[in-house]
Motif scaffolding. Structure first.
Motif, PDB file in Angstrom:
ATOM      1  N   ASN A  66       0.865  -1.179   0.000  1.00 46.86           N
ATOM      2  CA  ASN A  66       0.000   0.000   0.000  1.00 46.86           C
ATOM      3  C   ASN A  66       0.906   1.234   0.000  1.00 46.86           C
ATOM      4  N   PRO A  67       0.350   2.435  -0.151  1.00 46.56           N
ATOM      5  CA  PRO A  67       1.198   3.636  -0.205  1.00 46.56           C
ATOM      6  C   PRO A  67       2.076   3.834   1.028  1.00 46.56           C
ATOM      7  N   GLU A  68       1.591   3.364   2.181  1.00 41.75           N
ATOM      8  CA  GLU A  68       2.380   3.518   3.417  1.00 41.75           C
ATOM      9  C   GLU A  68       3.637   2.649   3.396  1.00 41.75           C
ATOM     10  N   PHE A  69       3.517   1.457   2.789  1.00 42.65           N
ATOM     11  CA  PHE A  69       4.639   0.522   2.695  1.00 42.65           C
ATOM     12  C   PHE A  69       4.747   0.030   1.247  1.00 42.65           C
ATOM     13  N   PRO A  70       5.256   0.886   0.357  1.00 41.59           N
ATOM     14  CA  PRO A  70       5.305   0.526  -1.073  1.00 41.59           C
ATOM     15  C   PRO A  70       6.162  -0.697  -1.360  1.00 41.59           C
ATOM     16  N   GLU A  71       7.121  -0.973  -0.478  1.00 43.10           N
ATOM     17  CA  GLU A  71       7.951  -2.163  -0.677  1.00 43.10           C
ATOM     18  C   GLU A  71       7.215  -3.437  -0.278  1.00 43.10           C
ATOM     19  N   GLY A  72       6.111  -3.267   0.408  1.00 44.42           N
ATOM     20  CA  GLY A  72       5.279  -4.400   0.793  1.00 44.42           C
ATOM     21  C   GLY A  72       5.606  -4.960   2.164  1.00 44.42           C
ATOM     22  N   LYS A  73       4.652  -5.677   2.734  1.00 43.70           N
ATOM     23  CA  LYS A  73       4.823  -6.335   4.021  1.00 43.70           C
ATOM     24  C   LYS A  73       4.347  -7.780   3.899  1.00 43.70           C
ATOM     25  N   ASP A  74       4.965  -8.652   4.681  1.00 46.77           N
ATOM     26  CA  ASP A  74       4.620 -10.077   4.665  1.00 46.77           C
ATOM     27  C   ASP A  74       3.897 -10.454   5.949  1.00 46.77           C
ATOM     28  N   TYR A  75       2.816 -11.199   5.790  1.00 40.13           N
ATOM     29  CA  TYR A  75       2.029 -11.673   6.927  1.00 40.13           C
ATOM     30  C   TYR A  75       1.899 -13.190   6.838  1.00 40.13           C
ATOM     31  N   MET A  76       2.171 -13.849   7.950  1.00 43.04           N
ATOM     32  CA  MET A  76       2.054 -15.298   7.988  1.00 43.04           C
ATOM     33  C   MET A  76       0.788 -15.690   8.745  1.00 43.04           C
ATOM     34  N   LEU A  77      -0.009 -16.550   8.132  1.00 45.13           N
ATOM     35  CA  LEU A  77      -1.179 -17.112   8.801  1.00 45.13           C
ATOM     36  C   LEU A  77      -0.766 -18.422   9.465  1.00 45.13           C
ATOM     37  N   GLU A  78      -0.907 -18.474  10.768  1.00 46.13           N
ATOM     38  CA  GLU A  78      -0.528 -19.677  11.514  1.00 46.13           C
ATOM     39  C   GLU A  78      -1.719 -20.144  12.344  1.00 46.13           C
ATOM     40  N   VAL A  79      -2.160 -21.367  12.093  1.00 44.92           N
ATOM     41  CA  VAL A  79      -3.293 -21.940  12.817  1.00 44.92           C
ATOM     42  C   VAL A  79      -2.777 -22.914  13.869  1.00 44.92           C
ATOM     43  N   ASN A  80      -3.290 -22.790  15.071  1.00 41.50           N
ATOM     44  CA  ASN A  80      -2.929 -23.678  16.167  1.00 41.50           C
ATOM     45  C   ASN A  80      -3.573 -25.052  15.927  1.00 41.50           C
ATOM     46  N   PRO A  81      -2.770 -26.104  15.723  1.00 48.81           N
ATOM     47  CA  PRO A  81      -3.360 -27.438  15.464  1.00 48.81           C
ATOM     48  C   PRO A  81      -4.279 -27.922  16.582  1.00 48.81           C
ATOM     49  N   ASN A  82      -4.133 -27.346  17.774  1.00 49.77           N
ATOM     50  CA  ASN A  82      -4.983 -27.747  18.893  1.00 49.77           C
ATOM     51  C   ASN A  82      -6.416 -27.249  18.760  1.00 49.77           C
ATOM     52  N   TYR A  83      -6.710 -26.512  17.701  1.00 49.82           N
ATOM     53  CA  TYR A  83      -8.092 -26.067  17.509  1.00 49.82           C
ATOM     54  C   TYR A  83      -9.033 -27.271  17.375  1.00 49.82           C
ATOM     55  N   LEU A  84      -8.490 -28.422  16.995  1.00 47.35           N
ATOM     56  CA  LEU A  84      -9.290 -29.629  16.828  1.00 47.35           C
ATOM     57  C   LEU A  84      -9.830 -30.156  18.155  1.00 47.35           C
ATOM     58  N   PHE A  85      -9.173 -29.778  19.260  1.00 49.09           N
ATOM     59  CA  PHE A  85      -9.612 -30.244  20.573  1.00 49.09           C
ATOM     60  C   PHE A  85     -10.594 -29.219  21.129  1.00 49.09           C
ATOM     61  N   MET A  86     -11.866 -29.563  21.157  1.00 51.19           N
ATOM     62  CA  MET A  86     -12.940 -28.628  21.503  1.00 51.19           C
ATOM     63  C   MET A  86     -13.128 -28.502  23.007  1.00 51.19           C
ATOM     64  N   ASP A  87     -12.067 -28.310  23.734  1.00 46.66           N
ATOM     65  CA  ASP A  87     -12.151 -28.262  25.191  1.00 46.66           C
ATOM     66  C   ASP A  87     -11.981 -26.823  25.661  1.00 46.66           C
ATOM     67  N   GLU A  88     -13.036 -26.278  26.299  1.00 40.75           N
ATOM     68  CA  GLU A  88     -12.954 -24.899  26.771  1.00 40.75           C
ATOM     69  C   GLU A  88     -11.958 -24.741  27.914  1.00 40.75           C
ATOM     70  N   PHE A  89     -11.505 -25.832  28.489  1.00 38.45           N
ATOM     71  CA  PHE A  89     -10.534 -25.756  29.575  1.00 38.45           C
ATOM     72  C   PHE A  89      -9.099 -25.859  29.077  1.00 38.45           C
ATOM     73  N   ASP A  90      -8.937 -25.925  27.760  1.00 34.91           N
ATOM     74  CA  ASP A  90      -7.592 -25.913  27.170  1.00 34.91           C
ATOM     75  C   ASP A  90      -7.109 -24.466  27.108  1.00 34.91           C
ATOM     76  N   TYR A  91      -6.948 -23.858  28.299  1.00 37.20           N
ATOM     77  CA  TYR A  91      -6.664 -22.425  28.376  1.00 37.20           C
ATOM     78  C   TYR A  91      -5.305 -22.062  27.805  1.00 37.20           C
ATOM     79  N   LEU A  92      -4.384 -23.020  27.726  1.00 36.30           N
ATOM     80  CA  LEU A  92      -3.064 -22.725  27.159  1.00 36.30           C
ATOM     81  C   LEU A  92      -3.149 -22.494  25.653  1.00 36.30           C
TER      82      LEU A  92
END
Length: 282
Positions: A110-136
């Motif tokens: 974009n005009p603010e960063f014409p050289e561009g910026k890189d963003y990494m999407l990282e998904v926590n594999p533990n999302y598969l465990f549907m436990d609300e007590f998995d606070y970590l």
């Protein structure tokens, strides 16, 4: 950067995301310092614009939540004292992102960063465990600025079958937040920082439940005052005690102030409808 400043060595082994050792809103794999407030905003702004645009291109439904939704409420912008962004997705959307875009790097210019910026999407594999007590592992995914280490926290809403059977709130996140489906869906279309965004259907209730009713009308927070004319949060300095406060440490004396008569909730909604504040389809 050759040294890893994440908290991984001292974190429990079950924890997936490891925030930096110097600030909880930075990824220490990509930076070794905290951005000053005046340099942080352009990076947060570009990051959220890139995220919302990328998710729209992918057809991945996402919406604003927590402090970011509060910023939307006031003026459709990031709160100046906020140092991260919060969004939500459904668990089905998260599964799609994990299967097809895990650790994918998105390049954005974009005009603010014409050289561009890189963003990494990282998904926590533990999302598969549907436990609300998995606070970590309360954070299900992150959109990480690989230049500054700041990130967007992404949490997924899931159906809580046990609670649903009991007639209680039927949606939950692993970070302990609970909702009814009707609180979130159908999502409303709006704008945030100049780009299309979605917000929960019952956004007022959602904000009041998390931050109290006062948060929607109080015009002084975090050494900022909300200017009703410019619709901007402006920094102000409160008077100092010699030691901050009697018997305390050096700092600002600060008191909150609610909006005066004529700028209550109904006036706020009128401004929304007239396009003088954060736009939303009502």
């Amino acid at each position: 950067m050759t040294r890893d400043y994440s908290g991984k060595p001292g974190d429990p082994s079950q924890k997936y995301f490891h925030e930096s050792v110097f600030h909880p809103h930075y990824d220490g794999r990509f930076t070794d310092r905290v951005l000053k407030e005046n340099e942080r905003r352009p990076h947060l702004l570009t990051m959220v614009q890139a995220y919302l645009s990328a998710m729209a291109d992918l057809g991945a439904e996402t919406w604003l939540m927590h402090g970011t939704l509060m910023g939307w409420w006031w003026n459709g912008k990031i709160l100046p004292w906020d140092s991260d962004i919060d969004v939500q997705v459904t668990v089905d959307t998260l599964s799609f992102l994990y299967n097809y875009y895990q650790l994918y790097v998105f390049h954005w210019t974009n005009p603010e960063f014409p050289e561009g910026k890189d963003y990494m999407l990282e998904v926590n594999p533990n999302y598969l465990f549907m436990d609300e007590f998995d606070y970590l592992n309360g954070i299900d995914a992150r959109w990480i600025d690989m230049h500054t280490g700041i990130f967007i926290d992404i949490t997924a809403v899931r159906v809580n079958e046990t609670a649903k059977a009991l007639g209680e709130t039927d949606l939950m996140c692993k970070d302990s937040h609970k909702y009814n489906s009707s609180d979130i869906f159908p999502l409303r279309d709006s704008f945030f920082e100049g780009v299309p965004a979605k917000i929960p259907f019952e956004y007022i209730w959602v904000l009041e439940e998390e931050y109290t009713k006062e948060s929607l009308t109080r015009t002084e927070w975090e050494r900022h005052v909300f200017n009703e004319t410019s619709l901007e949060w402006e920094p102000v300095k409160g008077p100092r005690y010699p030691s901050g406060k009697p018997g305390g440490t050096p700092g600002y004396r600060w008191s909150g102030r609610r909006k005066q008569q004529g700028t209550d909730l109904r006036d706020r909604m009128r401004r929304v409808r007239e396009g003088k504040s954060a736009a939303v389809t009502l």
